[in-house]
Each structure stands twice: as structure tokens, then as C-alpha cells.
Design a protein around this motif. Structure first.
Motif, PDB file in Angstrom:
ATOM      1  N   ALA A 167       7.037   0.922  -5.485  1.00  0.00           N
ATOM      2  CA  ALA A 167       6.810   0.511  -4.102  1.00  0.00           C
ATOM      3  C   ALA A 167       6.664   1.701  -3.165  1.00  0.00           C
ATOM      4  N   SER A 168       7.493   2.718  -3.357  1.00  0.00           N
ATOM      5  CA  SER A 168       7.448   3.869  -2.439  1.00  0.00           C
ATOM      6  C   SER A 168       6.105   4.572  -2.497  1.00  0.00           C
ATOM      7  N   SER A 169       5.445   4.541  -3.664  1.00  0.00           N
ATOM      8  CA  SER A 169       4.123   5.151  -3.784  1.00  0.00           C
ATOM      9  C   SER A 169       3.022   4.191  -3.333  1.00  0.00           C
ATOM     10  N   TYR A 170       3.117   2.924  -3.727  1.00  0.00           N
ATOM     11  CA  TYR A 170       2.066   1.958  -3.439  1.00  0.00           C
ATOM     12  C   TYR A 170       1.928   1.700  -1.938  1.00  0.00           C
ATOM     13  N   GLN A 171       3.032   1.766  -1.206  1.00  0.00           N
ATOM     14  CA  GLN A 171       2.964   1.498   0.231  1.00  0.00           C
ATOM     15  C   GLN A 171       2.246   2.595   1.001  1.00  0.00           C
ATOM     16  N   ARG A 172       1.981   3.728   0.341  1.00  0.00           N
ATOM     17  CA  ARG A 172       1.199   4.789   0.991  1.00  0.00           C
ATOM     18  C   ARG A 172      -0.307   4.583   0.803  1.00  0.00           C
ATOM     19  N   VAL A 173      -0.694   3.636  -0.059  1.00  0.00           N
ATOM     20  CA  VAL A 173      -2.115   3.312  -0.247  1.00  0.00           C
ATOM     21  C   VAL A 173      -2.598   2.535   0.971  1.00  0.00           C
ATOM     22  N   LEU A 213       2.862  -8.789  -8.559  1.00  0.00           N
ATOM     23  CA  LEU A 213       3.520  -7.488  -8.542  1.00  0.00           C
ATOM     24  C   LEU A 213       3.049  -6.658  -7.356  1.00  0.00           C
ATOM     25  N   LEU A 214       1.722  -6.610  -7.126  1.00  0.00           N
ATOM     26  CA  LEU A 214       1.192  -5.835  -6.013  1.00  0.00           C
ATOM     27  C   LEU A 214       1.641  -6.408  -4.672  1.00  0.00           C
ATOM     28  N   ALA A 215       1.644  -7.734  -4.567  1.00  0.00           N
ATOM     29  CA  ALA A 215       2.076  -8.365  -3.321  1.00  0.00           C
ATOM     30  C   ALA A 215       3.543  -8.075  -3.048  1.00  0.00           C
ATOM     31  N   THR A 216       4.357  -8.149  -4.094  1.00  0.00           N
ATOM     32  CA  THR A 216       5.786  -7.881  -3.943  1.00  0.00           C
ATOM     33  C   THR A 216       6.039  -6.419  -3.599  1.00  0.00           C
ATOM     34  N   THR A 217       5.273  -5.522  -4.221  1.00  0.00           N
ATOM     35  CA  THR A 217       5.454  -4.094  -3.996  1.00  0.00           C
ATOM     36  C   THR A 217       5.129  -3.712  -2.559  1.00  0.00           C
ATOM     37  N   ALA A 218       4.187  -4.428  -1.930  1.00  0.00           N
ATOM     38  CA  ALA A 218       3.794  -4.122  -0.555  1.00  0.00           C
ATOM     39  C   ALA A 218       4.768  -4.694   0.464  1.00  0.00           C
ATOM     40  N   ALA A 219       5.694  -5.550   0.028  1.00  0.00           N
ATOM     41  CA  ALA A 219       6.620  -6.205   0.942  1.00  0.00           C
ATOM     42  C   ALA A 219       7.789  -5.289   1.281  1.00  0.00           C
ATOM     43  N   THR A 220       8.657  -5.766   2.187  1.00  0.00           N
ATOM     44  CA  THR A 220       9.868  -5.020   2.520  1.00  0.00           C
ATOM     45  C   THR A 220      10.890  -5.183   1.395  1.00  0.00           C
TER      46      THR A 220
END
Length: 241
Positions: free
Chosen positions: A144-150, A183-190
Motif C-alpha cells: 500500500a505504501s508504494s501503490y498509493q504513490r502511483v 487487492l488494488l482497491a483495498t491497497t488504495a484505501a485508508t
């Protein structure tokens, strides 16, 4: 070294028994570690028990056999078949005697029945994933910490593409596409939203529809109360807490 010593001592203490004992063995790291440590505490062969499936993708008997051969256990196996489902559900519900939302209860019920015909007590590998952050949810926190920077537009494109693929695919490819989309949707969440998704297997709108008219404590309040004393800020360690 300290962890190894503590785990070995825990196994030694747990083997104090006046009745025949054994172990559930899946072939994974946790149960394999426990079984290996058990064999170091006794001169007698350790009885091990494994449940398998005809579907090779879910069958772990090969790994369990390797561990059994290496550790020198007396190994026992059985296979779960779809025809067992109705009877297994009734039996497991009777023995748990409370709501239990994990399908692993079914194979656990089968392996317990197998073991009960040979021994009265078993050790298991349960708890290893909780103690050593083995679940995929912990990987999600690192991701998540990496994906949220996309950039958000790229994240939306990726999710939309997987959703479209799931709409036309069938079988395992469809399952995989849906899983990665979630997984992607969850990773972008809080973090709070991810924790809620992990704790509650049903989406919020479906929960609310099912519980309409009933006086219940919202799961959001339960989780907020659970986390109020957590001193960690890093999401990974908050999830461990």
C-alpha cells in the motif's frame, strides 16, 4: 536464537501428556516446525495427520509427506470430497457451537476426526501467521505504501481493466482478475478501510441491508474501540497489533 529456544520450550511443555498424542501436519512452515521440534523431544515416532484434496491446486499432501519422511513420523492421510460437505457442515457447526466465519473449519474438522481415531491430543501450527505476520494482509500493508504513490488515474485504469477482464473471463482466470481488482482497491484505501475489509467479509452496503431493523453495534465502533490504545503509527505494526 531466543525465538527458537522459546518455541522449542513451548513444544516441550505442550507434549506433557498422559494420553497418546500427535500433530496436524499441513507441510507449511508452522506445522512443520512444530512437528520437527516434537521429534526432538521423544524417542517414539510422532503421529502426524494430513487432509488432502483431489484438486492438486489445493492439495498439500506431497509437502506433508516430505516433512514426515524427513522427521521420521508415523503419517496418516485422508481426502476431503465434495459429497462430504453437508455432513461436515452440520458436524463442524455442532462442535464449534458458535459462529465461525472461516471455511478452514471444514478441513480442520476432517483432520481432527482422522486424528481422533489414533490419538487423544494434538499440537498444531495455528498461530504462526498471527505471530510472524504470515497472512497476505501484511503484504498488502507493505504494498500500500508504494501503490498509493502511483497517480490516481493509473490506479483507476488498472482496476477498471481488471474489472472488465473479470466480466468476460470464466473459471480460475475470472477468480484471479476479481481478486487482484479487490487487492488494488483495498491497497488504495485508508488503513481503517483495509482493516474493516479484513475484519468483515461482507461489503458495508450488504451488511447494512441484512441487519436493517436490528439493534447492533456497528463494526466500525468495535474496531475503533479495539484500536484506541494502539501506540503504533506504521500501518504494518497497527495491523500486527
Amino acid at each position: 536464537e531466543e525465538f527458537s529456544a522459546l518455541l522449542g520450550d513451548a513444544v516441550r511443555i505442550s507434549m506433557r501428556s498422559d494420553v497418546p498424542f500427535g500433530a496436524f501436519l499441513s507441510g507449511g512452515l508452522d506445522s512443520s516446525s512444530v512437528v520437527t521440534l516434537m521429534t526432538r523431544q521423544t524417542q517414539l515416532p510422532v503421529e502426524t495427520f494430513t487432509i488432502g484434496f483431489d484438486d492438486a491446486e489445493f492439495d498439500e499432501r506431497g509437502l506433508a509427506r516430505q516433512v514426515s519422511a524427513k522427521a521420521g513420523t508415523r503419517h496418516h492421510e485422508a481426502t476431503v470430497v465434495p459429497d462430504d460437505l453437508d455432513v461436515a457442515l452440520e458436524r463442524v457447526a455442532f462442535h464449534y457451537d458458535e459462529p465461525f466465519g472461516d471455511s478452514s473449519a471444514l478441513p480442520t474438522g476432517h483432520v481432527a476426526r482422522l486424528a481422533a481415531s489414533h490419538v487423544k491430543m494434538v499440537l498444531t501450527g495455528d498461530g504462526g501467521d498471527e505471530l510472524l505476520s504470515g497472512y497476505s494482509a501484511y503484504q498488502v500493508e507493505k504494498l500500500a505504501s508504494s501503490y498509493q504513490r502511483v497517480p490516481a488515474v493509473l490506479r483507476h485504469l488498472a482496476e477498471a481493466g481488471l474489472g472488465a477482464a473479470a466480466g468476460v473471463l470464466r473459471g480460475r482466470p475470472r477468480y484471479a482478475a476479481n481478486r487482484y481488482r479487490r487487492l488494488l482497491a483495498t491497497t488504495a484505501a485508508t488503513f481503517e478501510e483495509r482493516l474493516l475489509a479484513k475484519a468483515a467479509w461482507l461489503e458495508r452496503d450488504r451488511r447494512q441491508a441484512l441487519l436493517a431493523g436490528h439493534a447492533v453495534v456497528p463494526v466500525e465502533e468495535v474496531l475503533a474501540d479495539l484500536m484506541k490504545d494502539c501506540r503504533f503509527r506504521d500501518p504494518f505494526y497497527r495491523l500486527m497489533y
